[in-house]
Enzyme design. Structure first.
Site, mmCIF file in Angstrom:
data_model
loop_
_atom_site.group_PDB
_atom_site.id
_atom_site.type_symbol
_atom_site.label_atom_id
_atom_site.label_comp_id
_atom_site.label_asym_id
_atom_site.label_seq_id
_atom_site.Cartn_x
_atom_site.Cartn_y
_atom_site.Cartn_z
ATOM 1 N N LEU A 143 11.684 3.992 -4.709
ATOM 2 C CA LEU A 143 12.725 3.208 -5.363
ATOM 3 C C LEU A 143 12.109 2.150 -6.268
ATOM 4 C CD1 LEU A 143 15.127 2.601 -2.340
ATOM 5 C CD2 LEU A 143 15.539 4.092 -4.303
ATOM 6 N N SER A 145 7.945 0.023 -7.022
ATOM 7 C CA SER A 145 6.566 -0.209 -6.627
ATOM 8 C C SER A 145 6.141 -1.570 -7.138
ATOM 9 C CB SER A 145 5.651 0.878 -7.199
ATOM 10 O OG SER A 145 4.308 0.662 -6.812
ATOM 11 N N ALA A 146 5.546 -2.376 -6.263
ATOM 12 C CA ALA A 146 5.104 -3.720 -6.626
ATOM 13 C C ALA A 146 3.612 -3.861 -6.391
ATOM 14 C CB ALA A 146 5.891 -4.753 -5.819
ATOM 15 N N SER A 147 3.122 -5.100 -6.402
ATOM 16 C CA SER A 147 1.683 -5.328 -6.346
ATOM 17 C C SER A 147 1.058 -4.895 -5.029
ATOM 18 C CB SER A 147 1.385 -6.805 -6.597
ATOM 19 O OG SER A 147 2.120 -7.613 -5.689
ATOM 20 N N GLN A 150 5.127 -0.344 -1.993
ATOM 21 C CA GLN A 150 6.181 0.405 -2.646
ATOM 22 C C GLN A 150 7.197 0.794 -1.591
ATOM 23 O OE1 GLN A 150 3.564 3.435 -4.319
ATOM 24 N NE2 GLN A 150 4.660 5.027 -3.186
ATOM 25 N N LYS A 166 9.030 0.483 3.671
ATOM 26 C CA LYS A 166 8.142 -0.331 2.842
ATOM 27 C C LYS A 166 6.705 -0.061 3.292
ATOM 28 C CE LYS A 166 7.560 -5.194 1.476
ATOM 29 N NZ LYS A 166 8.139 -6.555 1.617
ATOM 30 N N ASP A 311 9.411 -15.886 -2.700
ATOM 31 C CA ASP A 311 9.118 -14.912 -3.750
ATOM 32 C C ASP A 311 10.398 -14.454 -4.451
ATOM 33 O OD1 ASP A 311 7.433 -13.421 -5.288
ATOM 34 O OD2 ASP A 311 7.297 -11.735 -3.903
#
Length: 481
Positions: A143, A145-147, A150, A166, A311
């Site tokens: 859905l 993808s982050a640092s 994902q 996650k 965040d």
């Protein structure tokens, strides 16, 4: 797409990952690219200083920003890791040039994804079972993808409701620690040559907070704590935090309820689909309620407990249907202080809301923010600096803050020492301001936090007979997982 029969070659994955994560190669790439961007601006400043006409200067600046934006985007995308966090921090419309924002905002949750075969390895390593034993369906395509992670949509066996899984990118922790140490060295150089701000302390706090983000069991506890706090302190919680499935939480994997929603970055498009004028009264009212809800939740967390979701970048916020806990920060007493930092910050909130330069100066000293001034009206500039750093409201007619311009308070008052524990508050306020500018709503979080700050000071015995304003609850939205 169902992935339960997906195959993989373990050695091939290891080879790809080890090649990508070589620390010396990442360090070399960072310094080459950072030097190119930095020297590009320095050379440009000399060129543009020779131009007399303002319109021509502006056109030159716009072109330079576009050129730099492409280079910054390429560096953050190619290197990934910690630089995706940096993109989230600097890619805000109130802080960075429009060209930067346009390029960097796409990295919020569209970072390069880890191939599913590597994700499958992490899942089966953490759970000790094949994913087909746990999940009836599991979408291969993430859905987002982050640092660090994902997320995938899935459905547990014997359940009718979807969940979100996650998963940490394999090998990402070592990669990010390399990135942070390079950035710390760069920060030391910049604060000595260009910016009168203790950037090194900020990067040290970032290093500690990032370290926390690799422990999903800690995050699960934080999610439950914040979820319970918001329900207990409101008749109707302003934000929702999804329920964690405790039996499926490990250090590198977290499974939680799936809650559908519209990403805040797509709010304008969603309004268009529904036939709502994004600039009309109905849309403006909806945007105001979103910001009020978000700001109320943060005011309660920061000023009542000092334990908060730190965040709130756009990629973490869904409207009307979903949420996440994400990075959690705990405010501690700053060195030399005998009382909680959240009470000291409450003093600063009132000083900003009242535009009181004397109280702002006193609050800075009490919080342990060490400054040096080279201007005549020091207290007034100190108030401006406080509002620049810890309030969301922009001055009349200003659409971009430009905190490092020649007329900025930070050029007149240097921040020699900045308590590391305040970085998460600083980052939260700046991300809130970025959201408000992006939504076209100019408001003051300090003014909205006034009654909560008064209550905190009253409970601490710092304010007697306070006329505490009732805090309204304008509605709900969700943090994204």
């Amino acid at each position: 797409m169902n992935a339960l029969a997906f195959g993989y070659d373990f050695k091939e994955i290891q080879d790809k990952v080890s090649l990508h994560l070589r620390p010396w190669h990442r360090s070399f790439q960072f310094w080459v690219r950072a030097a190119d961007i930095y020297t590009g601006y320095k050379v440009f400043q000399l060129r543009v200083s020779l131009v007399k006409y303002p319109q021509k200067k502006q056109a030159m600046w716009d072109k330079q920003h576009e050129l730099a934006a492409d280079k910054i985007y390429a560096m953050c995308y190619d290197l990934g890791g910690f630089f995706l966090k940096i993109a989230q921090i600097i890619g805000k419309p109130d802080l960075a040039p429009a060209a930067w924002v346009k390029r960097l905002v796409t990295l919020c949750d569209q970072a390069p994804a880890t191939p599913f075969d590597a994700v499958q390895l992490v899942l089966e390593e953490e759970f000790g079972r094949s994913i087909s034993e746990i999940f009836e369906n599991f979408d291969v395509n993430p859905l987002g993808s982050a640092s660090i992670t994902q997320i995938h949509r899935a459905r547990l066996r014997g359940d009718k409701n979807d969940v979100v899984v996650k998963v940490q990118h394999p090998g990402i922790q070592d990669l990010m620690m390399t990135d942070i140490r390079n950035l710390q060295a760069f920060a030391l150089y910049i604060q000595k040559t260009d910016i009168k701000f203790d950037l090194f302390s900020v990067t040290k706090e970032m290093e500690k907070q990032i370290g926390y983000e690799f422990d999903f069991l800690r995050e699960a506890n934080a999610m439950e704590r914040i979820r319970r706090f918001l329900y207990e302190n409101n008749k109707k919680t302003p934000v929702l935090v999804p329920r964690v499935l405790r039996g499926l939480a490990t250090r590198r994997v977290l499974v939680m309820d799936y809650i559908d929603g519209v990403p805040i970055l797509n709010l304008g498009d969603e309004m268009d689909k529904r036939g709502i004028n994004p600039g009309g009264k109905m849309a403006t009212s909806a945007k105001q309620n979103i910001l009020k809800s978000l700001t109320l939740a943060y005011g309660q967390m920061i000023l009542k407990t000092g334990f908060f979701h730190a965040d709130p970048h756009p990629g973490n916020i869904l409207i009307c249907k979903g949420s996440e806990s994400g990075c959690i920060a705990r405010l501690r007493a700053s060195e030399g202080s005998t009382r909680p930092v959240e009470v000291g910050f409450a003093d600063l909130v009132l000083a900003m809301a009242d535009s009181n330069p004397v109280k702002a100066t006193e609050s800075y000293r009490e919080l342990g923010i060490d400054t040096v001034s080279n201007c005549k009206n020091e207290q007034q500039e100190m108030l401006r600096l406080a509002q620049t750093m810890f309030d969301t409201k922009l001055p009349p007619g200003v659409v971009m803050l430009q905190p490092f311009s020649e007329d900025a308070s930070i050029k007149k008052i240097g921040v020699q020492s900045f308590p590391e524990e305040l970085f998460s508050v600083l980052r939260t306020v700046h991300l809130l301001r970025g959201l408000s500018v992006g939504l076209g709503i100019n408001y003051s979080c300090a003014e909205q936090w006034r009654p909560i700050a008064e209550e905190a000071l009253y409970n601490a015995g710092r304010l007697k007979g306070a006329n505490r304003t009732k805090v309204s609850n304008p509605g709900r939205f969700f943090w994204r997982y």
